[in-house]
Design an enzyme around this catalytic site. Structure first.
Site, short mmCIF file in Angstrom:
data_model
loop_
_atom_site.label_atom_id
_atom_site.label_comp_id
_atom_site.label_asym_id
_atom_site.label_seq_id
_atom_site.Cartn_x
_atom_site.Cartn_y
_atom_site.Cartn_z
N LYS A 1 42.35 43.64 37.32
CA LYS A 1 42.31 45.03 37.80
C LYS A 1 42.78 45.18 39.24
O LYS A 1 43.21 46.27 39.65
CB LYS A 1 40.89 45.58 37.67
N SER B 1 41.30 37.99 30.60
CA SER B 1 41.55 39.05 31.58
C SER B 1 40.48 39.21 32.64
O SER B 1 40.70 39.87 33.66
CB SER B 1 41.77 40.38 30.86
#
Length: 315
Positions: free
Chosen positions: A53, A307
């Site tokens: 992110k 992720s």
């Protein structure tokens, strides 16, 4: 939306150089045996702030004007986007207010506050913080930094696709989780553009938690739909409605979307700990879960994106 170009992704990668870490690759012999094709893990769980992110947040904030920066930013997140925005804002000297749902994993909460953001806890899912953040932006003039529904965020996340093609130019399939869709939209556009420039193709497969899977129904309907969700351990991808901006890219470029159960995800977490020695949060392990559950069929070199690594210690 017009799909971002390879040049745009390359420009974003230059902006992020020195801010994000080029995370390592690892070969998984166990998953290679399970899948019957070479499997590589892209260890984005080792990224700064513990997830991808930081890429989209930093690129989005870098594009703000001086006047917008002065007004400050506001965001909403279950944790990883919050940390990305908080760190990016700190580095650029921008005031940041972050709305997070009640019950957010403590490490994500403490890290976000540690980067200097003001954190407000409201709501059971990320939908309430998203609404509140939008209201504050409307009322105060602060710039809303959406976790996935913005072109600049997608371009920032897509720099991960360039890294994958740099390290594994022979890759035929890339697998990753989907929440709102920012990561997979960016990676699909960047990876397919880079592969096309080399005269190749690459297949993109998305994975959703069964309890919060808006994309299969939305893709079937041809438009974003809001679906009923139930709690899932994969809180980082628990999104009830696809983002309008990433949906357009995903509808055109993502080849397949599959779902996995919470039991599948829990098994993947254990396999990653035992076999790869990687701490991965549930949302970051859904690609591995799909392989272990037999949901993926491939023939050539495959990359799975881990992720995020901001696991809840109470899990």
């Amino acid at each position: 939306m017009n799909i971002p170009t390879l040049a745009e992704f390359e420009d974003a990668a230059a902006v992020l150089d020195g801010v994000v870490v080029k995370t390592p690759f690892d070969v998984s012999e166990h998953l290679t045996d399970v899948l019957g094709a070479p499997v590589y893990l892209k260890l984005e769980n080792l990224q700064r702030t513990g997830s991808f992110k930081i890429r989209g947040a930093t690129y989005r904030l870098s594009r703000l004007t001086a006047e917008e920066r002065a007004r400050g930013v506001v965001a909403a997140s279950a944790g990883n986007h919050a940390q990305g925005v908080a760190l990016a804002a700190q580095k650029l000297g921008i005031p940041a207010t972050i709305f997070m749902p009640l019950g957010v994993p403590v490490p994500k909460l403490l890290a976000t506050r540690g980067y200097g953001a003001e954190v407000i806890l409201e709501g059971a899912t990320v939908e309430t913080p998203l609404r509140l953040a939008a209201e504050v932006a409307e009322r105060t003039g602060a710039v809303l930094i959406h976790p996935f529904d913005h072109r600049d965020v997608i371009i920032g996340q897509g720099t991960l696709g360039l890294e994958i093609l740099d390290d594994a130019p022979e890759v035929e399939t890339i697998i990753m989780g989907i929440g709102g869709g920012g990561l997979i939209a960016g990676v699909a556009a960047a990876a397919k553009a880079r592969a096309a420039a080399a005269g190749r193709t690459v297949r993109i497969i998305g994975v959703q938690a069964e309890n919060s899977a808006a994309y299969p129904a939305s893709l079937a309907a041809g438009e974003p739909l809001e679906v009923a969700t139930t709690p899932t351990i994969a809180d980082g991808i628990a999104v009830a409605r696809p983002g309008d901006v990433p949906f357009e890219v995903i509808r055109e470029l993502v080849d397949e979307v599959v779902t996995v159960t919470d039991d599948d995800i829990a098994r993947a977490l254990l396999v990653l700990l035992e076999r790869a020695k990687q701490v991965v949060e549930p949302a970051g392990a859904v690609g591995v879960a799909a392989i272990l559950a037999g949901k993926i069929a491939v023939s050539g070199p495959t990359v799975v994106i881990l992720s995020g690594g901001n696991i809840d210690p109470l899990l």
